[in-house]
Enzyme design. Structure first.
Site, short mmCIF file in Angstrom:
data_model
loop_
_atom_site.label_atom_id
_atom_site.label_comp_id
_atom_site.label_asym_id
_atom_site.label_seq_id
_atom_site.Cartn_x
_atom_site.Cartn_y
_atom_site.Cartn_z
N GLY A 110 8.64 2.18 1.54
CA GLY A 110 7.52 2.06 2.47
C GLY A 110 6.16 1.98 1.83
O GLY A 110 5.22 1.49 2.47
N ASP A 111 6.00 2.45 0.60
CA ASP A 111 4.71 2.37 -0.10
C ASP A 111 4.98 2.05 -1.56
O ASP A 111 4.48 2.71 -2.47
CB ASP A 111 3.95 3.69 0.04
CG ASP A 111 2.50 3.58 -0.44
OD1 ASP A 111 2.02 2.44 -0.65
OD2 ASP A 111 1.84 4.63 -0.61
N LEU A 112 5.79 1.01 -1.78
CA LEU A 112 6.32 0.75 -3.11
C LEU A 112 5.39 -0.13 -3.94
O LEU A 112 5.79 -1.16 -4.46
CB LEU A 112 7.71 0.12 -3.01
CG LEU A 112 8.58 0.20 -4.27
CD1 LEU A 112 8.84 1.64 -4.67
CD2 LEU A 112 9.89 -0.54 -4.05
#
Length: 271
Positions: free
Chosen positions: A163-165
């Site tokens: 999700g926040d890679l």
């Protein structure tokens, strides 16, 4: 040196660290990427294993791609689903100024992206004075075009996303020794700081591209070995980058606002 690394903030948003811990646990699947180990969690802190940094290599990057496909294929109950063990909204952005990340269950990816990502960030930008009415209108026009712009990737099912890679949330570290006597890789990727949810697999790859992950071509090649991406995926990278760029525009303004406008305008001109 202690083998613990502690993240702490006395005024952390309620549930911030518990949500992160749930996301890390959800991402830990057999055959998936190594995920930083949680040693303890409280309202104001999260205790993690301390990692030994190492230089990324092409072979480690390709291995990350293969393992990332595995965790994506582990799936999620719905578009927008929160990680197992967490039943509220998530968080996106830095600890000192994170934005709420809506979760729920949407019937399809365009509805999810429009209602749970584009509309909320447009409203957040309006409330903070970071985005102008024209910016919100652009995002609204983009939301209307999503079913067309996302083809032929609409047949995919919800993936289990970090999700926040972005590249800063992939740490390259010396591997944990297994004691099996087998040769171990010199370095492996370790996932940290997720904003996990059920979403489109292309979104994690687009985040890796946004700020330039090392050996990105090897990551993608490894991914495709396990799960080939839908035709035209490269043309959809910018589409999946709209939300994180919009968040940066809301939080930091400046060039991110310009980047957001140019990215959305280019997508709307793509016939």
């Amino acid at each position: 040196m202690s083998d613990l690394f502690t993240k702490s903030r006395a005024d952390a948003p309620e549930g911030f660290f518990a949500c992160e811990a749930a996301g890390l646990a959800w991402l830990r699947v057999p055959g998936g990427p190594r995920v930083v180990e949680v040693r303890g969690v409280g309202r104001t802190h999260l205790d993690l294993e301390r990692l030994q940094p190492a230089r990324p290599t092409p072979s480690a990057a390709r291995a990350l791609g293969r393992r990332l496909a595995v965790v994506h294929d582990a799936g999620a109950p719905a578009w927008g689903a929160p990680p197992a063990g967490w039943d509220g909204d998530g968080f996106f952005g830095p600890l000192d100024d994170s934005l709420p990340l809506p979760t729920g269950a949407w019937a399809d990816w365009p509805s999810f992206y429009a209602e749970a990502r584009l509309a909320p960030v447009a409203e957040q930008g309006r409330e903070r004075g970071a985005l102008e009415p024209d910016d919100a209108a652009l995002l609204g026009r983009l939301a209307e075009r999503l079913p067309d712009l996302a083809r032929p990737a609409l047949d995919d099912s919800p993936a289990r996303l970090h999700g926040d890679l972005w590249s800063g949330n992939v740490l390259w570290a010396a591997p944990v020794t297994s004691g099996s006597g087998e040769a171990a890789p010199a370095v492996e990727a370790v996932l940290i700081d997720p904003a996990a949810y059920g979403g489109h697999r292309e979104a994690d790859l687009a985040m890796l591209a946004l700020f330039g992950a090392p050996h990105l071509d090897e990551i993608v090649a490894g991914y495709q070995e396990v799960h080939p991406l839908a035709r035209g995926w490269r043309h959809r990278v910018a589409l999946h980058q709209v939300y994180p760029v919009a968040v940066h525009a809301v939080l930091f303004g400046g060039g991110y606002r310009t980047q957001l406008r140019s990215t959305v305008a280019a997508l709307l001109d793509d016939r």
